[in-house]
Enzyme design. Structure first.
Site, PDB file in Angstrom:
ATOM      1  N   HIS A 340      27.555  63.645  38.160  1.00 52.19           N
ATOM      2  CA  HIS A 340      27.269  62.219  37.979  1.00 52.19           C
ATOM      3  C   HIS A 340      25.926  61.829  38.563  1.00 52.19           C
ATOM      4  CE1 HIS A 340      27.451  57.922  39.233  1.00 52.19           C
ATOM      5  NE2 HIS A 340      27.986  57.762  38.039  1.00 52.19           N
ATOM      6  N   HIS A 553      43.119  25.776  44.517  1.00 49.06           N
ATOM      7  CA  HIS A 553      42.158  25.207  43.576  1.00 49.06           C
ATOM      8  C   HIS A 553      41.047  24.424  44.262  1.00 49.06           C
ATOM      9  CE1 HIS A 553      44.959  26.489  40.590  1.00 49.06           C
ATOM     10  NE2 HIS A 553      44.382  25.842  39.593  1.00 49.06           N
TER      11      HIS A 553
END
Length: 747
Positions: A340, A553
């Site tokens: 890689h 929220h």
């Protein structure tokens, strides 16, 4: 027509009804060879006999077994040329990594044949003008494989990547950074690196093409007609953003999008089956994609060519081409995760060069004929650009009104005086939330900005971002629509918006959700800033003032993180006029993204003293009762819905004879960019009694209030309750701000 168009992009075998021309090793045929049907190839540029003889000599030395037959057909000869070109691409990859002693060669070596084929035979591009509008777009979502793209850009003739740039891979200040950056290297369309982002960017490109084509193409002339290609790896396939974006691409029927999946079965930690055993092809098929699997591209590119033909013929679905590749091709690390990244030992490097019969050639050697080979596609790209300009001239003469709008978009989409469309509010106007004032701004802007397009992550009615006079973007029903329905896909929405912004067609994308959900989008927003993508992020429900929905929220820490992103402009307007000012700056800044944080709770339309013009400086004086020769005794600094608390407190203190200044710090970054003189005029160093009021995290405010000031903020997650009760719980009342100010004044 689609099949005929694709045939012009790729090499075809000659018809069996005609005798195929033959290439002999010892003697060139007397008739003209290379009689290929591809209209993108220009035979006059490759008919030089010395050129062909050089290739034949190169092929004979490299592949003696293939040369043993003594003759080649057109197709066979081109395949051998391509094969040798791919060898050269791989050697440049090895040389670059070895010189830099860094980089990611695994994917680059494994996908060398695919990338070369795309740049040599498929892409419609003009290296002399990398930003030509009707070019094909290419995104390398697997950005760690950027060395492969740099090599292809160099060989294709892009001036942005010289051989010296390949020799300076990953070096400070080079044009070949460790991951692709669109602001550094011409020919790189978007900045990629975080996996999966490029897939969303490519969907944005394809959406922009489909939208503009629907708006401007006519039955007798198509001035918007290009394709989008994207290479993704296993890591991209794992990241959730790619699935979100792929789902939308299929829903929108973006058939000009081709996603090429580098299926090499490895990631950094090892083989993919450690954590990834799903069938990616079946997943994309379930999403609604046309799916094709290609094997053994390393020895035979015809299957990949046929897959591309299939993709081009598809009229309803985007196409996934799954290419089974071998990471680290040629290396001892071949097929393993060790390939890689990293360099090769001397023995491995030697063996790789022996495998391709590279001999004693010096590092960064390029076969002389290779550049000329790539010039064929570049030359055709120049021709295509000229043809496109001819089409544009014809279009302008026949459709002048549409042409005027299209050219406006090509040059940025900014009609002179557009900012005059923004509404102005007076103190007598009805109160509303800043999200409501934002809605009026957006809809007014849409009438004068032909490129304004965007939507929300299933919250359009709450975010107030629906463009009322325009249809939804839905293909094939209304692809000209300017309202985009993203569904509950915040991350993909942001990545797609980056693609729309960077497509180059003058579109101005906006993307909306609740501020607390900006965390889902954070990496894409960061890339907006890094890529100079002028996306406008509209974030409503911007504080604990959201109230009843509770801590999940209520954004507390979010603005801190967003304000920390370099180049990103974060606005928190206090009323209608500041909201208009925020949009004026956000729209004008096409090279930088903006966040406009808006309230759910109602505020004054025009808090006396606020100014749309003042927003341009980030911070300004709203009110001050100090005489000309006196400094204020105390400064109250606020943003958003809390600025009115500062004003209310100031009125109380002034009635008691105090000199009080109120400052709106609507955009920290813009204020920080001002000169020292201006900043000290707004916040005089001699006034150390300061109070900041913002219903969110206290982090960052100390810089503006100083060591003796007080920061009124929220260092908890908020609470569920009516918003006024929630504000009172955390001290966001006029009475509390006044109490804190009096305590400071008494010291």
């Amino acid at each position: 027509m689609a099949a005929m168009a694709m045939s012009s992009l790729l090499l075809h075998p000659n018809s069996g009804h005609h005798k195929r021309p033959i290439y002999k090793i010892t003697k060139l045929p007397s008739r003209k060879p290379f009689s290929c049907k591809s209209s993108l190839l220009n035979p006059t540029k490759i008919q030089d006999q010395n050129y062909k003889l050089s290739w034949i000599n190169e092929i004979q030395e490299a592949y003696p077994s293939a040369a043993a037959g003594g003759e080649y057909s057109d197709e066979e000869f081109q395949e051998l040329v391509d094969r040798r070109c791919v060898d050269n691409v791989r050697m440049l990859i090895v040389d670059s990594v070895q010189r830099a002693k860094a980089g990611h060669p695994g994917m680059a070596l494994g996908m060398a044949d695919v990338a070369y084929f795309l740049y040599r035979h498929v892409f419609r591009h003009n290296p002399m003008n990398p930003t030509w509008f009707n070019r094909d777009r290419f995104v390398l979502s697997a950005g760690h494989g950027c060395l492969l793209q740099y090599v292809c850009l160099h060989l294709a003739g892009f001036h942005s990547v010289k051989i010296e740039d390949l020799q300076r891979l990953c070096q400070l200040g080079s044009r070949t950074p460790g991951h692709p950056e669109n602001t550094v290297t011409a020919g790189i369309e978007v900045t990629t690196g975080p996996l999966g982002q490029g897939v969303a960017n490519a969907v944005g490109f394809a959406l922009a093409e489909a939208h503009l084509a629907a708006r401007f193409n006519k039955p007798d002339v198509a001035i918007v007609d290009h394709r989008t290609y994207c290479i993704m790896g296993d890591g991209c396939a794992m990241e959730g953003i790619s699935n979100e974006a792929a789902s939308l691409a299929a829903h929108w029927k973006l058939n000009k999008l081709t996603l090429i999946y580098d299926d090499n079965k490895n990631t950094i930690d090892g083989p993919t089956d450690l954590a990834f055993t799903e069938d990616v092809t079946l997943r994309f098929k379930a999403l609604g994609w046309n799916t094709i699997t290609v094997d053994a591209t390393h020895s035979n590119m015809s299957s990949f060519k046929n897959a591309l033909l299939d993709a081009f013929n598809e009229t309803q679905r985007p196409t996934l081409i799954r290419v089974k590749t071998c990471i680290g091709k040629l290396s001892k690390k071949e097929g393993t995760s060790k390939a890689h990244h990293g360099i090769f030992d001397e023995e491995d490097e030697k063996q790789m060069k022996e495998k391709v019969k590279w001999g004693t050639r010096q590092p960064f050697y390029v076969i002389p004929m290779l550049h000329r080979e790539m010039q064929v596609q570049a030359g055709r790209g120049e021709e295509l650009e000229k043809e496109w300009h001819s089409k544009l001239n014809y279009y302008q003469s026949k459709y002048p009104q549409e042409a005027a709008e299209f050219k406006c978009l090509l040059y940025g989409g900014m009609i002179p005086g557009w900012e005059n469309s923004l509404p102005k509010w007076s103190t007598s106007d009805a109160v509303d939330a800043t999200r409501g004032y934002s809605e009026k701004c957006l809809n007014n802007l849409a009438k004068v900005l032909p490129g304004l397009i965007g939507g929300s992550a299933d919250l359009a009615s709450s975010n107030k971002v629906h463009l009322h006079d325009y249809q939804d973007f839905q293909n094939p029903v209304s692809p000209w629509g300017r309202n985009i329905r993203y569904g509950v896909r915040e991350h993909a929405m942001a990545g797609i918006s980056n693609g729309i912004a960077l497509h180059g067609g003058g579109l101005i994308p906006f993307a909306a959700t609740f501020l607390t959900f900006s965390d889902y989008m954070k990496n894409s927003i960061r890339l907006s800033a890094l890529s100079h993508a002028g996306v406008i992020y509209i974030m409503t429900h911007d504080s604990i003032g959201l109230g009843e929905d509770g801590p999940t929220h209520q954004p507390v820490e979010h603005l801190v993180g967003l304000r920390a992103i370099p180049r990103l402009l974060v606005f928190r307007p206090a009323d209608g006029n500041e909201t208009a000012g925020a949009y004026r700056v956000a729209v004008a800044n096409r090279g930088a993204p903006s966040v406009v944080a808006l309230s759910r709770q109602k505020v004054a339309a025009n808090l006396e003293g606020t100014s749309a013009d003042g927003v341009e400086r980030g911070g300004y004086i709203v009110s001050d009762n100090s005489l000309d020769d006196h400094l204020p005794e105390i400064i109250l600094i606020g943003t958003g819905s809390e600025l009115c608390l500062c004003e209310g407190s100031a009125r109380v203190l002034r009635r008691e004879g105090r000199r009080v200044r109120v400052v709106s710090l609507v955009c920290w970054r813009l204020f920080d960019r001002q000169g020292v003189e201006y900043k000290e005029r707004v916040l005089p160093p001699g006034v150390t009694r300061r109070v900041s009021v913002e219903a969110r995290s206290t982090i960052g405010w100390r810089e503006y209030v100083g060591p003796e000031g007080v920061v009124v903020g929220v260092d908890e997650f908020g609470a569920s309750g009516a918003y006024l009760d929630t504000f009172k719980k955390f001290g966001f009342t006029e009475e509390n701000v006044t109490r804190i100010a009096k305590n400071l004044l008494s010291k």
